[in-house]
Design an enzyme around this catalytic site. Sequence first.
Site, PDB file in Angstrom:
ATOM      1  N   GLU A  52       0.846  -1.205   0.000  1.00 37.24           N
ATOM      2  CA  GLU A  52       0.000   0.000   0.000  1.00 37.24           C
ATOM      3  C   GLU A  52       0.879   1.253   0.000  1.00 37.24           C
ATOM      4  O   GLU A  52       0.616   2.211  -0.735  1.00 37.24           O
ATOM      5  CB  GLU A  52      -0.907  -0.014   1.227  1.00 37.24           C
ATOM      6  CG  GLU A  52      -1.711   1.244   1.419  1.00 37.24           C
ATOM      7  CD  GLU A  52      -2.278   1.362   2.822  1.00 37.24           C
ATOM      8  OE1 GLU A  52      -2.801   2.454   3.121  1.00 37.24           O
ATOM      9  OE2 GLU A  52      -2.201   0.407   3.623  1.00 37.24           O
ATOM     10  N   ASP A  56       0.726   3.775  -3.154  1.00 36.62           N
ATOM     11  CA  ASP A  56       0.324   5.167  -2.968  1.00 36.62           C
ATOM     12  C   ASP A  56       1.276   6.088  -3.719  1.00 36.62           C
ATOM     13  O   ASP A  56       0.857   7.036  -4.383  1.00 36.62           O
ATOM     14  CB  ASP A  56       0.306   5.496  -1.472  1.00 36.62           C
ATOM     15  CG  ASP A  56      -0.042   6.942  -1.196  1.00 36.62           C
ATOM     16  OD1 ASP A  56      -1.156   7.359  -1.554  1.00 36.62           O
ATOM     17  OD2 ASP A  56       0.806   7.654  -0.618  1.00 36.62           O
ATOM     18  N   ASP A 124      -7.082   1.038   0.569  1.00 39.63           N
ATOM     19  CA  ASP A 124      -5.730   0.563   0.876  1.00 39.63           C
ATOM     20  C   ASP A 124      -5.345  -0.623   0.003  1.00 39.63           C
ATOM     21  O   ASP A 124      -4.219  -0.711  -0.493  1.00 39.63           O
ATOM     22  CB  ASP A 124      -5.628   0.162   2.351  1.00 39.63           C
ATOM     23  CG  ASP A 124      -5.804   1.339   3.303  1.00 39.63           C
ATOM     24  OD1 ASP A 124      -5.768   2.503   2.847  1.00 39.63           O
ATOM     25  OD2 ASP A 124      -5.999   1.084   4.505  1.00 39.63           O
ATOM     26  N   GLU A 127      -4.478   0.501  -3.550  1.00 37.33           N
ATOM     27  CA  GLU A 127      -3.116   1.034  -3.598  1.00 37.33           C
ATOM     28  C   GLU A 127      -2.099  -0.104  -3.550  1.00 37.33           C
ATOM     29  O   GLU A 127      -1.093  -0.077  -4.264  1.00 37.33           O
ATOM     30  CB  GLU A 127      -2.873   2.007  -2.445  1.00 37.33           C
ATOM     31  CG  GLU A 127      -3.585   3.325  -2.621  1.00 37.33           C
ATOM     32  CD  GLU A 127      -3.398   4.274  -1.454  1.00 37.33           C
ATOM     33  OE1 GLU A 127      -3.502   5.493  -1.681  1.00 37.33           O
ATOM     34  OE2 GLU A 127      -3.150   3.811  -0.316  1.00 37.33           O
TER      35      GLU A 127
END
Length: 156
Positions: A52, A56, A124, A127
């Site tokens: 994650e 991101d 989450d 990502e």
Amino acid sequence: MKVSKKKNDNLNINSICKKLQYNFKNNDYLELALTHSSYEENKETQNYERLEFLGDRVLGLAIAEIIYKKFSSENEGELAKRFSDLVKKKALINISKKIGLEGNIRTSKEYKTKIKITDSMLADSLEAILGAIFLDSNYETVLKIIRRLWNEKLSI
């Protein structure tokens, strides 16, 4: 990478790959991206948090590149607003639902029976999937996938 596999996992990896239009060379990346920290008590089992973190950053770079090129007449403030709208949790949740993550995040039995999958978990995990694709392939591949998944939102 240690990804625990249980017989009762109901991951629909083929469906997710089809919606992503990407087939993983190493399915462990995708399985890890779908594994919440509650999944197993064993501390050796990894979860999606590290992916994650990476995803991101990959998403941020990709969206920044896409809007920088697509909206060449916009100033920094306009690009920043557009960027924020494209990477915010609400956008991630909508895309997560579009690709069918709701029923495919591995959690503890308590989550399955008492607690539901939250919007944060969906965002989450998406990502994490982007981070997984990046590791499994390269930046150009994940950029194409992000373009395709965010296409509707980028047309605004």
